[in-house]
Scaffold this active site. Structure first.
Site, short mmCIF file in Angstrom:
data_model
loop_
_atom_site.label_atom_id
_atom_site.label_comp_id
_atom_site.label_asym_id
_atom_site.label_seq_id
_atom_site.Cartn_x
_atom_site.Cartn_y
_atom_site.Cartn_z
N LYS A 74 0.18 3.89 -2.64
CA LYS A 74 -0.77 5.00 -2.53
C LYS A 74 -0.07 6.35 -2.37
O LYS A 74 -0.72 7.40 -2.47
CB LYS A 74 -1.74 4.75 -1.38
CG LYS A 74 -2.64 3.53 -1.60
CD LYS A 74 -3.65 3.36 -0.47
CE LYS A 74 -4.55 2.16 -0.70
NZ LYS A 74 -3.95 0.88 -0.30
N SER A 80 -5.87 3.69 4.54
CA SER A 80 -5.33 2.97 3.39
C SER A 80 -6.43 2.31 2.57
O SER A 80 -6.30 1.19 2.08
CB SER A 80 -4.31 1.91 3.85
OG SER A 80 -3.56 1.44 2.77
N SER A 111 0.80 -1.23 0.00
CA SER A 111 0.00 0.00 0.00
C SER A 111 0.83 1.28 0.00
O SER A 111 0.25 2.38 -0.10
CB SER A 111 -0.95 0.00 1.20
OG SER A 111 -2.09 -0.80 0.93
#
Length: 388
Positions: free
Chosen positions: A66, A123, A63
């Site tokens: 991102k 997230s 993640s």
């Protein structure tokens, strides 16, 4: 078309003296990260590497992907093509994302502000895709922009296949590239207003109220940490790109492939402690601070402020002094009207005893168009009167 020269002026500062090799030598310094696969520690303004371990090893970023997603969101907010109070409708595809999510329902509307909070704090994979679809029309088109931005930033070992970091073939990055992405994201000072949140709510006061808790626990337990992004998949293990600021110095620390979240956080803490215990910075310019005036007689405004594209600092080891600090502004060989706000027009280089300390892009902070015929005529007449 106009050709521009170079000017140099001395900055009257008492700073610290060091050679460019000072920081490169830290690769042979203390072992700050033991069992993680890769790590890096940099100072944000200068980009100087204070520590690294296998920083160019390509690994799944999970993640932490991102960070690039948020860069493109912040760019869209900055250029006005996206508004924080604008409502975005979640598609069935966005709502179908697994993993970390804010549980968007198909057709549900949330503001960009709420979705960005969902990405930065929780997230949310669904929130990431919803924003991507709003900006580019589809996740696939948005991913193309992500990869184009990676090229623009000079990231040599990064390739994206999605906006979320969910496992995918040929989706990879490195600790070094993640640090450079974080450096870019932190140009947008407003982003830390989201990434520093420890907990908050979405849909507050409704039956579907959702409690957000930051996946980066260091924002609560390490003073000065205000971002940026965690990551975890079975393949990637535990990852974190963190940033912290104390006094005038901001640093970025990245760990990839740690065995447990406890070890990940410990490694980040050790790197941050090392940076703040051994280094400090002198701030020279804030972002968008004027550095020079560009004179273009044919512009609607013949004297145009040239400003820094990001904050400019000088990094030093504690207790050392910098001498003979100079700045050099060099304009691009060709600058043509009209100019758009944010357009690059040159570079600012800071040196000490002839050694470069930092190099920063200079931009114009307003649109600049061609002057009208009447304005040019008046200027010509004024010049004639002056020289009579």
């Amino acid at each position: 078309m106009k050709n521009f020269g170079v000017w140099i002026t001395t900055i009257l500062l008492t700073l610290t003296t060091f050679s460019s090799a000072t920081f490169a030598a830290e690769d042979d310094g203390p072992e700050l990260v033991e069992s993680a696969k890769s790590a890096i520690l940099i100072e944000r303004d200068t980009g100087e590497v204070l520590y690294e371990k296998d920083a160019n090893q390509t690994l799944p970023p999970a993640s932490m992907t991102k960070i690039m997603t948020m860069i493109l969101v912040m760019e869209a907010l900055n250029d006005g093509s996206l508004k924080l109070d604008e409502k975005v409708r979640a598609s069935e595809y966005a709502a179908s994302m697994g993993g970390s999510q804010i549980f968007l329902e198909p057709g549900e509307e949330m503001t960009v502000d709420e979705l960005l909070k969902g990405v930065a704090v929780a997230s949310g994979n669904d929130a990431s895709v919803a924003l991507a679809e709003r900006i580019s029309g589809s996740e696939e088109e948005f991913v193309e922009k992500m990869n184009e931005k990676a090229i623009d930033l000079g990231l040599e070992n990064t390739q994206f296949q999605n906006t979320t970091g969910l496992p995918a073939d040929n989706h990879y990055s490195t600790a070094r590239d993640m640090a450079l992405m974080a450096k870019e994201l932190l140009k947008y000072e407003g982003i830390t207003e989201y990434t520093k949140i420890y907990d908050d709510y979405l849909r507050k006061g409704t039956d579907n109220e959702f409690w957000l808790v930051n996946t980066n626990k260091l924002v609560k337990f390490y003073k000065g940490v205000d971002g940026l992004k965690t990551g975890f998949t079975r393949e990637a293990k535990y990852c974190l790109t963190a940033t912290a600021k104390k006094n005038d110095m901001r640093v970025i620390a990245v760990v990839m492939g740690a065995e447990t979240p406890k070890k990940r956080n410990a490694y980040i803490t050790t790197m941050l402690d090392y940076a703040f215990n051994h280094y400090e910075t002198e701030s020279l310019y804030k972002r968008f601070q004027p550095v020079d005036q560009l004179k273009m007689i044919r512009a609607n405004n013949p004297e145009i402020d040239v400003v820094t594209s990001e904050s400019v600092s000088v990094l030093k080891k504690k207790g050392q002094k910098i001498e003979n600090v100079e700045r050099e502004v060099k304009y691009n060989d060709t600058i043509e009207l009209p100019l758009k706000k944010g357009q690059e027009v040159g570079t600012l280089t800071i040196t000490s005893n002839g050694e470069p300390l930092s190099k920063t892009t200079l931009i114009v902070n307003e649109d600049v168009s061609n002057a009208g015929l009447w304005s040019l005529l008046k200027r010509s007449m004024n010049e004639m009167v002056k020289h009579r």
